[in-house]
Each structure stands twice: as C-alpha cells, then as structure tokens.
Design an enzyme around this catalytic site. Structure first.
Site, PDB file in Angstrom:
ATOM      1  N   GLU A  21       0.870  -1.175   0.000  1.00  0.00           N
ATOM      2  CA  GLU A  21       0.000   0.000   0.000  1.00  0.00           C
ATOM      3  C   GLU A  21       0.905   1.222   0.000  1.00  0.00           C
ATOM      4  O   GLU A  21       1.491   1.565   1.028  1.00  0.00           O
ATOM      5  CB  GLU A  21      -0.924  -0.009   1.225  1.00  0.00           C
ATOM      6  N   CYS A  74      -2.421   9.448   2.648  1.00  0.00           N
ATOM      7  CA  CYS A  74      -1.990   8.890   1.361  1.00  0.00           C
ATOM      8  C   CYS A  74      -3.008   9.123   0.253  1.00  0.00           C
ATOM      9  O   CYS A  74      -2.640   9.147  -0.917  1.00  0.00           O
ATOM     10  CB  CYS A  74      -1.680   7.401   1.501  1.00  0.00           C
TER      11      CYS A  74
END
Length: 456
Positions: free
Chosen positions: A209, A243
């Site tokens: 990720e 993010c």
C-alpha cells in the site's frame, strides 16, 4: 526473545490449529474491540503527541474506522469462511466442487506513521479474521502511538499469536530477513521496493500500500461551494499527511477564481485565520518532513498561506497557483498541507495531464457531467475514487482499498481484506458411484465425438 525466535514461536503456535477455529477468531476480534474502547483516551493522547491530532479528528479518522472494521468481520466472518460451492463441468459427472479459504500462516504487518493506529490495526483485523498469526512493526516516527499499540496487543493476545516489534530501520531489516508466509506493507515507494526485494528471496506473497499524486478535478459544472468545503476537509485532514489526500487540483479555468475564493473561506471557517495557533490544526510528524515540505514551497507561487512555525512543526494550509508539471512540487507526493492549482480549458486535456503522474492511489472528480465522470472512471488507472467528495471511499469496509502500479498492489478492508490474507483451495469431490470411461484410453472416434458434444 530475539526476532528469529519470535517468528519461530508464531509458526509453532499456528501449527496447533487454534487459529483455524472460527469461534476462536471471533472471540479474539471481540476482545480487540473491547480493548480499543478501553484504550480510547490513550490512543487520542498518543495521536496528539505524535501528530497534534485533536480528539475529534482522531476518533473519526482512526478509532471509528478500526471499530467499523472489527464489527464488519464479526458480522460477516462465518459467511466469509464458509466453503463456497461452485459449478462442476458435466464432463466430471458425478462430482461436486468447492473453494475453501485457508490462512497463510505467520503474517508480517509493517505500518506507517501518518495513521499509526488505523494502518496497523485494520490489516491486523483482516489477518486475524482470516486465521493467521501476526507480527506488527509500527513506525518509529510515531513512537507514542507505537507504545500504545504494543500495550493494546499485550493486553489482548499471547505473544505467539500477535506481537509488536518496536524500533527503527534496523528492526525492519531484521524482520525482512526472516521467512514469513505473507507480508503486508504500507509506506513509501522507496521502502516498498526494498520490501518486495526481500520478499522475493523467500517467494513470499505481499501486499504493498504505497501512494502517489492523487488528482482532484473540478470542472465547470461542479457545485463550487460544496466542492471547496469537501476539498479542504480531505486535503488538510491530518495536516495533509494522508496517502489519499487530493495532491493537486485540476480546475477548469472558468471557475478557478470563484473556487479559490471559496477554498480560502473554508480554510478560515475550519482552521481560523491563524491556523498555526489553532489547537484543532495538526502538525508535521518530524523535522525531516517539515523541511522537505517547506522546500516544496515556491514563494513566487503562493496565493494563500505559506507561513510556518518550526518550533511546533506546523505549516499553514497553503495554496500555490501558476504551477506546472515541471515544478518540484509536481514531481513527488506532497504529503503535507500544500495545494497546487493547475488550470485546464478543455475536458480532453484531463487524461494527458493526469497521465503525467501515472497510477494515482486516488482520483477525485467534482462534476455534474455524468458522461465525463463515466469516461474518467472507466479510462484512467487508479486505486479508488470518490465522486463529488474526497477521501471517504477509504472509510467503507464494503469497498476494497488499494493501489495499482506504482501506487501499490493488492487491497484490503472487509471482504477484500479477508481474501488478501487467505489462500483459496480448490477441491473437487468425485463420486465412486459411477465411473464414465470417456477420459480413459483408448480414445476412439466415438469417444471424441461425445467429449466434443458435452464440452461445447
């Protein structure tokens, strides 16, 4: 106990088979939920110490999402774990076919500092629901949060089942030198490369990720005031250290001025005209990242903000205009409270502009133009998207979350999380009642005709 011994003890614990039991998994998830409730105040304090997060933001962006994921798994685990019957081709008559989910075994979860509880505990929840044991390695940058994570884990679980390793890069390196059955990593692309290389030594499956420059499009049909409010929320949440934050805006030139006006209004509504002294506005994690973000600010292009306080590591919400893709700020993920504005005049320009930074983790579109929305969603590669809002697709256990290409591989949350930490075994049960001779030699012309007929 050293790291090698910890890994070995988890392997032995896994071999006992206790984690295969669904009732055991449910009991452990319920225990974790109880301790999250018990440690709520300590979690909030640690997040304030590490990131200057206020209590409400800590709850909505971390604690509530952790609870939601646990509750999802408690509700759906029995259904997710049940063997799935699938069709069997006629040529295999008489037979039945099933798919069984099976845990990988010992899982390593390496998590980042920006959402230290959320991005450690949600993958853990998914891994435990799937029947694995786990070793957690939270970031040393969010040290206070890491200490609380360790306390929660010790209170909930025996160490051969789940354990926390504290420390910096040396601990990461030592962990990655061990053989795990699965590795789940959230963090930067640079470290992601290293994790993938290390995993390749053992042929260990992984989820990465990562991040990327997530574009936010605001076209001429957008509901501008509401778009501004939602952009400000998503961009400056956690001081931009998210993010999936909108990394930059692609704004239709017709509405640029009014959008900027509304964005400034919303910044001041949410964080006041003096955000650096606002206790509800967060800070940058450390001096290194503070310096990096400050170095991305081109003073000639500041439209609003641009102030900072090094003593508190706070940078005010900053809008930059007349930005081009050649600027330094457009060549790396910002991960801070800077919002570059790039204008466009024709919808046809959008894909070529976005493709300058390929494979974003997220895509945001503010528009009433259904045809444009449909085209962009179907044409562009991205991890996930929200239309007419920001970041909230991340907050659903019913939507898988993950990147594509340089923004990551694999996904998790809810069903996707259970599947990520499971191997799926295909099993065919063949009856002994009847044995059709078609598949056995000798292969006569008549057999060939029959096989072709039933396999059409």
């Amino acid at each position: 106990m050293d790291i090698k011994q910890i890994v070995e003890s988890q392997k032995e614990y896994y071999k006992t088979g206790i984690t295969h039991n669904i009732e055991f998994r449910l009991a452990m998830l319920k225990k974790l939920l109880q301790e999250i409730n018990n440690f709520e105040d300590e979690i909030m304090l640690a997040l304030y110490q590490d990131l200057k997060k206020n209590k409400t933001e800590s709850y909505i962006s971390e604690i509530s999402l952790i609870k939601s994921e646990i509750k999802y798994m408690i509700k759906y685990l029995s259904r997710l774990a049940k063997p799935k019957k699938v069709p069997t081709p006629l040529i295999h008559f008489i037979a039945k076919s099933y798919i069984y989910s099976f845990p990988y075994g010992v899982v390593l979860i390496i998590s980042p500092w920006n959402y230290p509880f959320l991005l450690t505990l949600v993958p853990l929840i998914d891994a435990l629901a799937a029947g694995n044991t786990a070793i957690l390695k939270p970031s040393d940058y969010s040290f206070n949060s890491a200490l609380v994570i360790e306390k929660i884990i010790k209170k909930c679980f025996v160490s051969p089942y789940v354990t926390t390793i504290l420390g910096g890069r040396e601990k990461n390196k030592e962990l990655l030198d061990q053989k795990f059955d699965y590795i789940f990593f959230t963090g930067s692309k640079a470290v992601g490369h290293l994790v993938m290389q290390k995993a390749a030594n053992f042929l260990t499956p992984i989820t990465l990720e990562l991040g990327g420059k997530s574009p936010c499009i605001v076209d001429s049909t957008a509901q501008i005031a509401l778009a501004a409010k939602r952009i400000v929320f998503g961009k400056f949440l956690n001081c931009g250290q998210t993010c999936v934050a909108p990394d930059y805006l692609l704004v239709h030139e017709k509405i640029k001025d009014i959008l900027l006006e509304k964005i400034i209004q919303e910044i001041e509504n949410m964080y006041t005209k003096d955000p650096l002294n606002n206790p509800d506005y967060g800070g940058i994690i450390n001096q290194k990242h503070f310096n990096r973000i400050c170095n991305l600010i081109d003073k000639e292009k500041i439209y609003y903000g641009g102030t900072f306080d090094e003593s508190t590591l706070k940078i005010s919400p900053t809008i930059l205009i007349n930005v081009s893709f050649n600027d330094a700020i457009m060549n790396e993920e910002i991960f801070g409270p800077l919002l570059p504005i790039i204008t466009y005049s024709q919808d046809e320009e959008l894909t070529s502009l976005i493709e300058k930074n390929s494979h974003p983790l997220a895509l945001y579109i503010f528009s009433k133009n259904k045809k444009l929305i449909s085209f962009l969603i179907n044409y562009l590669p991205f991890g996930g998207a929200t239309v007419n809002d920001t970041v909230i697709h991340l907050a659903s256990s019913h939507l898988g979350f993950g990147g594509i290409g340089s923004s990551g591989m694999g996904s998790y949350h809810g069903k996707k999380g259970y599947e990520t930490f499971s191997h799926f075994k295909s099993v065919l049960y063949k009856s002994n009642l009847l044995d059709i001779s078609l598949r056995y030699p000798p292969y006569t012309k008549n057999k060939q005709k029959i096989i072709k007929k039933i396999t059409k």
